[in-house]
Design a protein around this motif. Structure first.
Motif, PDB file in Angstrom:
ATOM      1  N   THR A 309     -42.286   6.745 -38.864  1.00  0.00           N
ATOM      2  CA  THR A 309     -42.720   6.041 -37.661  1.00  0.00           C
ATOM      3  C   THR A 309     -43.011   7.004 -36.518  1.00  0.00           C
ATOM      4  O   THR A 309     -42.501   8.122 -36.465  1.00  0.00           O
ATOM      5  CB  THR A 309     -41.648   5.046 -37.199  1.00  0.00           C
ATOM      6  N   ILE A 310     -43.848   6.536 -35.616  1.00  0.00           N
ATOM      7  CA  ILE A 310     -44.153   7.252 -34.379  1.00  0.00           C
ATOM      8  C   ILE A 310     -44.465   6.192 -33.328  1.00  0.00           C
ATOM      9  O   ILE A 310     -44.739   5.032 -33.654  1.00  0.00           O
ATOM     10  CB  ILE A 310     -45.352   8.220 -34.567  1.00  0.00           C
ATOM     11  N   SER A 311     -44.421   6.568 -32.081  1.00  0.00           N
ATOM     12  CA  SER A 311     -44.716   5.614 -31.009  1.00  0.00           C
ATOM     13  C   SER A 311     -46.217   5.389 -30.886  1.00  0.00           C
ATOM     14  O   SER A 311     -47.010   6.320 -31.014  1.00  0.00           O
ATOM     15  CB  SER A 311     -44.167   6.149 -29.684  1.00  0.00           C
ATOM     16  N   GLY A 312     -46.626   4.140 -30.665  1.00  0.00           N
ATOM     17  CA  GLY A 312     -48.033   3.817 -30.464  1.00  0.00           C
ATOM     18  C   GLY A 312     -48.382   3.857 -28.985  1.00  0.00           C
ATOM     19  O   GLY A 312     -47.597   3.428 -28.142  1.00  0.00           O
ATOM     20  N   SER A 313     -49.555   4.370 -28.661  1.00  0.00           N
ATOM     21  CA  SER A 313     -49.932   4.555 -27.255  1.00  0.00           C
ATOM     22  C   SER A 313     -50.852   3.452 -26.731  1.00  0.00           C
ATOM     23  O   SER A 313     -50.959   3.274 -25.517  1.00  0.00           O
ATOM     24  CB  SER A 313     -50.605   5.911 -27.067  1.00  0.00           C
ATOM     25  N   ALA A 314     -51.533   2.713 -27.614  1.00  0.00           N
ATOM     26  CA  ALA A 314     -52.477   1.698 -27.139  1.00  0.00           C
ATOM     27  C   ALA A 314     -51.776   0.633 -26.298  1.00  0.00           C
ATOM     28  O   ALA A 314     -52.349   0.114 -25.331  1.00  0.00           O
ATOM     29  CB  ALA A 314     -53.192   1.040 -28.320  1.00  0.00           C
ATOM     30  N   ASN A 315     -50.531   0.321 -26.638  1.00  0.00           N
ATOM     31  CA  ASN A 315     -49.808  -0.709 -25.892  1.00  0.00           C
ATOM     32  C   ASN A 315     -49.450  -0.239 -24.484  1.00  0.00           C
ATOM     33  O   ASN A 315     -49.292  -1.058 -23.579  1.00  0.00           O
ATOM     34  CB  ASN A 315     -48.545  -1.110 -26.657  1.00  0.00           C
ATOM     35  N   ILE A 316     -49.316   1.071 -24.295  1.00  0.00           N
ATOM     36  CA  ILE A 316     -49.073   1.591 -22.942  1.00  0.00           C
ATOM     37  C   ILE A 316     -50.283   1.294 -22.068  1.00  0.00           C
ATOM     38  O   ILE A 316     -50.154   0.892 -20.904  1.00  0.00           O
ATOM     39  CB  ILE A 316     -48.776   3.100 -22.976  1.00  0.00           C
ATOM     40  N   GLY A 317     -51.475   1.495 -22.626  1.00  0.00           N
ATOM     41  CA  GLY A 317     -52.686   1.188 -21.883  1.00  0.00           C
ATOM     42  C   GLY A 317     -52.785  -0.286 -21.529  1.00  0.00           C
ATOM     43  O   GLY A 317     -53.224  -0.643 -20.429  1.00  0.00           O
ATOM     44  N   LEU A 318     -52.369  -1.160 -22.452  1.00  0.00           N
ATOM     45  CA  LEU A 318     -52.384  -2.592 -22.182  1.00  0.00           C
ATOM     46  C   LEU A 318     -51.462  -2.924 -21.008  1.00  0.00           C
ATOM     47  O   LEU A 318     -51.830  -3.698 -20.115  1.00  0.00           O
ATOM     48  CB  LEU A 318     -51.961  -3.368 -23.428  1.00  0.00           C
ATOM     49  N   MET A 319     -50.281  -2.349 -20.981  1.00  0.00           N
ATOM     50  CA  MET A 319     -49.356  -2.585 -19.870  1.00  0.00           C
ATOM     51  C   MET A 319     -49.936  -2.076 -18.563  1.00  0.00           C
ATOM     52  O   MET A 319     -49.787  -2.694 -17.501  1.00  0.00           O
ATOM     53  CB  MET A 319     -48.008  -1.910 -20.148  1.00  0.00           C
ATOM     54  N   ASP A 320     -50.602  -0.930 -18.630  1.00  0.00           N
ATOM     55  CA  ASP A 320     -51.168  -0.332 -17.427  1.00  0.00           C
ATOM     56  C   ASP A 320     -52.226  -1.240 -16.814  1.00  0.00           C
ATOM     57  O   ASP A 320     -52.414  -1.271 -15.600  1.00  0.00           O
ATOM     58  CB  ASP A 320     -51.781   1.028 -17.781  1.00  0.00           C
ATOM     59  N   VAL A 321     -52.931  -1.999 -17.650  1.00  0.00           N
ATOM     60  CA  VAL A 321     -53.982  -2.892 -17.174  1.00  0.00           C
ATOM     61  C   VAL A 321     -53.419  -4.235 -16.721  1.00  0.00           C
ATOM     62  O   VAL A 321     -53.742  -4.730 -15.648  1.00  0.00           O
ATOM     63  CB  VAL A 321     -55.046  -3.100 -18.275  1.00  0.00           C
ATOM     64  N   THR A 322     -52.547  -4.834 -17.539  1.00  0.00           N
ATOM     65  CA  THR A 322     -52.049  -6.182 -17.245  1.00  0.00           C
ATOM     66  C   THR A 322     -50.927  -6.185 -16.214  1.00  0.00           C
ATOM     67  O   THR A 322     -50.633  -7.220 -15.628  1.00  0.00           O
ATOM     68  CB  THR A 322     -51.523  -6.852 -18.518  1.00  0.00           C
ATOM     69  N   ARG A 323     -50.295  -5.046 -15.995  1.00  0.00           N
ATOM     70  CA  ARG A 323     -49.152  -4.933 -15.092  1.00  0.00           C
ATOM     71  C   ARG A 323     -47.970  -5.783 -15.558  1.00  0.00           C
ATOM     72  O   ARG A 323     -47.135  -6.214 -14.768  1.00  0.00           O
ATOM     73  CB  ARG A 323     -49.540  -5.335 -13.665  1.00  0.00           C
ATOM     74  N   VAL A 324     -47.889  -6.022 -16.849  1.00  0.00           N
ATOM     75  CA  VAL A 324     -46.736  -6.693 -17.452  1.00  0.00           C
ATOM     76  C   VAL A 324     -46.003  -5.640 -18.274  1.00  0.00           C
ATOM     77  O   VAL A 324     -46.458  -5.251 -19.338  1.00  0.00           O
ATOM     78  CB  VAL A 324     -47.161  -7.879 -18.340  1.00  0.00           C
ATOM     79  N   PHE A 325     -44.874  -5.174 -17.773  1.00  0.00           N
ATOM     80  CA  PHE A 325     -44.184  -4.030 -18.362  1.00  0.00           C
ATOM     81  C   PHE A 325     -42.915  -4.404 -19.115  1.00  0.00           C
ATOM     82  O   PHE A 325     -42.189  -3.525 -19.577  1.00  0.00           O
ATOM     83  CB  PHE A 325     -43.823  -3.021 -17.263  1.00  0.00           C
ATOM     84  N   THR A 326     -42.615  -5.676 -19.219  1.00  0.00           N
ATOM     85  CA  THR A 326     -41.335  -6.086 -19.793  1.00  0.00           C
ATOM     86  C   THR A 326     -41.189  -5.656 -21.254  1.00  0.00           C
ATOM     87  O   THR A 326     -42.092  -5.871 -22.078  1.00  0.00           O
ATOM     88  CB  THR A 326     -41.145  -7.617 -19.674  1.00  0.00           C
ATOM     89  N   ARG A 327     -40.049  -5.093 -21.548  1.00  0.00           N
ATOM     90  CA  ARG A 327     -39.777  -4.646 -22.915  1.00  0.00           C
ATOM     91  C   ARG A 327     -39.536  -5.831 -23.846  1.00  0.00           C
ATOM     92  O   ARG A 327     -39.667  -5.701 -25.075  1.00  0.00           O
ATOM     93  CB  ARG A 327     -38.577  -3.708 -22.942  1.00  0.00           C
ATOM     94  N   TYR A 328     -39.211  -6.980 -23.258  1.00  0.00           N
ATOM     95  CA  TYR A 328     -38.966  -8.158 -24.096  1.00  0.00           C
ATOM     96  C   TYR A 328     -40.257  -8.642 -24.752  1.00  0.00           C
ATOM     97  O   TYR A 328     -40.234  -9.187 -25.869  1.00  0.00           O
ATOM     98  CB  TYR A 328     -38.330  -9.263 -23.260  1.00  0.00           C
ATOM     99  N   ALA A 329     -41.388  -8.459 -24.084  1.00  0.00           N
ATOM    100  CA  ALA A 329     -42.667  -8.831 -24.695  1.00  0.00           C
ATOM    101  C   ALA A 329     -42.952  -7.945 -25.903  1.00  0.00           C
ATOM    102  O   ALA A 329     -43.462  -8.414 -26.932  1.00  0.00           O
ATOM    103  CB  ALA A 329     -43.795  -8.702 -23.667  1.00  0.00           C
ATOM    104  N   VAL A 330     -42.608  -6.661 -25.807  1.00  0.00           N
ATOM    105  CA  VAL A 330     -42.810  -5.753 -26.934  1.00  0.00           C
ATOM    106  C   VAL A 330     -41.843  -6.103 -28.063  1.00  0.00           C
ATOM    107  O   VAL A 330     -42.205  -6.032 -29.245  1.00  0.00           O
ATOM    108  CB  VAL A 330     -42.623  -4.296 -26.475  1.00  0.00           C
ATOM    109  N   ALA A 331     -40.624  -6.494 -27.717  1.00  0.00           N
ATOM    110  CA  ALA A 331     -39.669  -6.906 -28.752  1.00  0.00           C
ATOM    111  C   ALA A 331     -40.171  -8.148 -29.488  1.00  0.00           C
ATOM    112  O   ALA A 331     -40.073  -8.244 -30.717  1.00  0.00           O
ATOM    113  CB  ALA A 331     -38.299  -7.172 -28.122  1.00  0.00           C
ATOM    114  N   VAL A 332     -40.722  -9.110 -28.741  1.00  0.00           N
ATOM    115  CA  VAL A 332     -41.288 -10.310 -29.362  1.00  0.00           C
ATOM    116  C   VAL A 332     -42.468  -9.925 -30.249  1.00  0.00           C
ATOM    117  O   VAL A 332     -42.651 -10.475 -31.347  1.00  0.00           O
ATOM    118  CB  VAL A 332     -41.720 -11.319 -28.279  1.00  0.00           C
ATOM    119  N   ALA A 333     -43.270  -8.971 -29.788  1.00  0.00           N
ATOM    120  CA  ALA A 333     -44.390  -8.489 -30.605  1.00  0.00           C
ATOM    121  C   ALA A 333     -43.890  -7.931 -31.924  1.00  0.00           C
ATOM    122  O   ALA A 333     -44.496  -8.147 -32.984  1.00  0.00           O
ATOM    123  CB  ALA A 333     -45.174  -7.422 -29.843  1.00  0.00           C
TER     124      ALA A 333
END
Length: 495
Positions: A309-333
């Protein structure tokens, strides 16, 4: 939505949800689904490229895809939500690392899939131990320009694989057929248009949308056989060690060297994640837990037939645009992706996607990996010493990878160690250690992480439109405020 006080900059970043804020259930599901779709596309290339390169059929390809989704879902949940001592509790997704694709195509024909999985597990364990004991020496052994060279060669190899898929897939009876290239071209153009003109989630998911559109076109052209999909079950647990396991020493050595690249990469992504999501650098505790979780989840991935495994970077860009940074959304994902991995019929759909569609969808993605490697090299200090290391390591890695059979008379571990990504990393690290003029000053792993995160956060900010449009005081500005941890390197005489 909540918005806590505490400074204009902090308010600008938290107009959506902060990193530790919990949205309402409906919003949480919507945010999680967005992240899940991005995780899906970041997870697919590794199993599809390995299966295609080894000539696997739809059934075995489905097993690889289901395993990759199952692993990515669980590991993303653990990293973002936290389970016991594991998980940094930051909004970080975990996907299969691209850097292990090319070595898989070299090792599996010699040592079998079980040998490759065993080597991945050994490499993950060794890297975790090395990080704990020698983390402050990472910058000495693996400076940023070496990481850049590895990414450049990785991108070069992946572009070749993507183009082979565009032509129909290596060994296919219709390889090079104009119809294949036309289908790949349509998929590529859709992906390109959405990447350039799309905003927010549409821009980030452009490759996935392009692949879906190309798949529809392929169905209309009669190029898709749904037999494997109809025969697949609706529910099934991935079988651990499906191809068995073994521990060939030569493969373990090669994979351990490559796994170090993954540690360096995740340090940069950790810093970029906290910079974007919380306007700060990662804490020592977060950094340690991130790397520990990567090591543990990579062992877990090996047990379930998936690349480390490695960390994915595309989701960082999504947070940067939507301004929704909650880690719980990533956990649900992560939960959504886990469910995808438990549905063999869903995995089977991706196993029947024609090679040209997949190649056209990932071509630009792989090109961006090459460009990011070039950027890291350009941002590092160019001296006669670094240029020598780069010239030799790139010549070895790209050269031997381009001339098939040049090392056939040597033992397997020699040919593997000198080709592509392993060859570039091995030669660069050795030359960096033995050539005179090296900087032997240890550097805190957290300072090193800051320098890596500065580069990655800046690249993400440049790619997504919110920063370019001047919205707020987000990650790009914060990234530039991070002190350059490479400044302590003594300058060399320019060539």
């Amino acid at each position: 939505m909540s918005s806590k006080s505490g400074g204009k900059e902090k308010k600008a970043l938290q107009r959506g949800y902060g990193m530790n804020e919990l949205p309402k259930v409906g919003e949480l599901g919507a945010f999680g689904l967005q992240h899940a779709l991005l995780i899906l596309f970041q997870t697919l290339p590794a199993p599809l490229l390995i299966a295609g390169g080894l000539g696997m059929g739809p059934v075995e390809t489905s097993i690889l895809i289901a395993s990759a989704l199952f692993v990515s879902g669980i590991c993303t949940f653990v990293q973002s939500f936290g389970v016991g001592p594991l998980g940094a509790k930051i909004p970080m997704v975990m996907v299969g690392s691209f850097v292990f694709i090319a070595p898989a195509l070299l090792i599996i024909p010699q040592a079998g899939f079980g040998g490759y999985m065993g080597a991945c597990i050994v490499a993950a364990i060794i890297c975790g131990i090395v990080f704990v004991l020698f983390s402050d020496w990472l910058k000495v052994i693996f400076p940023s320009f070496v990481s850049g060279a590895v990414l450049l060669v990785l991108g070069t190899g992946l572009i070749g694989n993507a183009l082979a898929n565009c032509a129909g897939g290596s060994g296919a009876a219709t390889f090079g057929d104009p119809i294949n290239l036309a289908l790949a071209g349509v998929t590529f153009l859709i992906t390109l248009v959405l990447s350039v003109f799309g905003k927010g989630f549409i821009q980030g998911a452009a490759p996935l949308i392009g692949m879906a559109a190309g798949f529809v076109v392929a169905i209309a052209m009669g190029m898709v056989d749904f037999t494997a999909v109809s025969e697949a079950a609706w529910f099934g647990l991935p079988q651990p060690l499906y191809w068995g396991i073994s521990f060939p020493i030569d493969a373990c050595l090669v994979m351990t060297l490559i796994a170090v690249c993954g540690v360096v990469e995740i340090l940069g992504t950790t810093a970029a994640t906290t910079t974007v999501a919380d306007n700060r650098m990662a804490t020592p505790g977060e950094t340690k837990k991130t790397v520990l979780t990567q090591a543990v989840t990579s062992v877990f991935a090996g047990l379930f037939n998936a690349v480390p495994t490695i960390s994915g970077s595309a989701n960082i860009g999504l947070m940067d645009v939507t301004r929704v940074f909650t880690r719980y959304a990533v956990a649900v994902a992560g939960g959504f992706v886990l469910l995808m991995g438990l549905c063999p019929k869903f995995s089977a759909i991706f196993s029947v996607i024609p090679n040209p569609v997949f190649g056209g969808a990932v071509l630009m993605l792989f090109g961006s990996i090459l460009v990011n490697g070039m950027k890291i090299i350009m941002d590092s200090e160019q001296t006669s010493r670094t240029q020598t290391i780069l010239a030799v390591s790139l010549a070895v890695g790209i050269g031997f990878n381009s001339v098939a059979g040049a090392l056939d008379q040597f033992p397997f571990w020699v040919s593997t160690m000198l080709c592509g990504v392993p060859g570039t990393a091995f030669v660069a690290v050795i030359l960096n250690v033995i050539l005179p003029g090296r900087n032997l000053k240890k550097q805190s792993v957290y300072a090193y992480e800051a320098s890596l995160g500065k580069v990655e956060a800046s690249a993400i900010a440049a790619e997504y439109g919110s920063i370019e449009a001047g919205e707020g005081t987000g990650s790009a500005q914060k990234a530039q405020a991070v002190p350059d941890a490479t400044a302590d390197e003594p300058p060399m005489n320019k060539s």
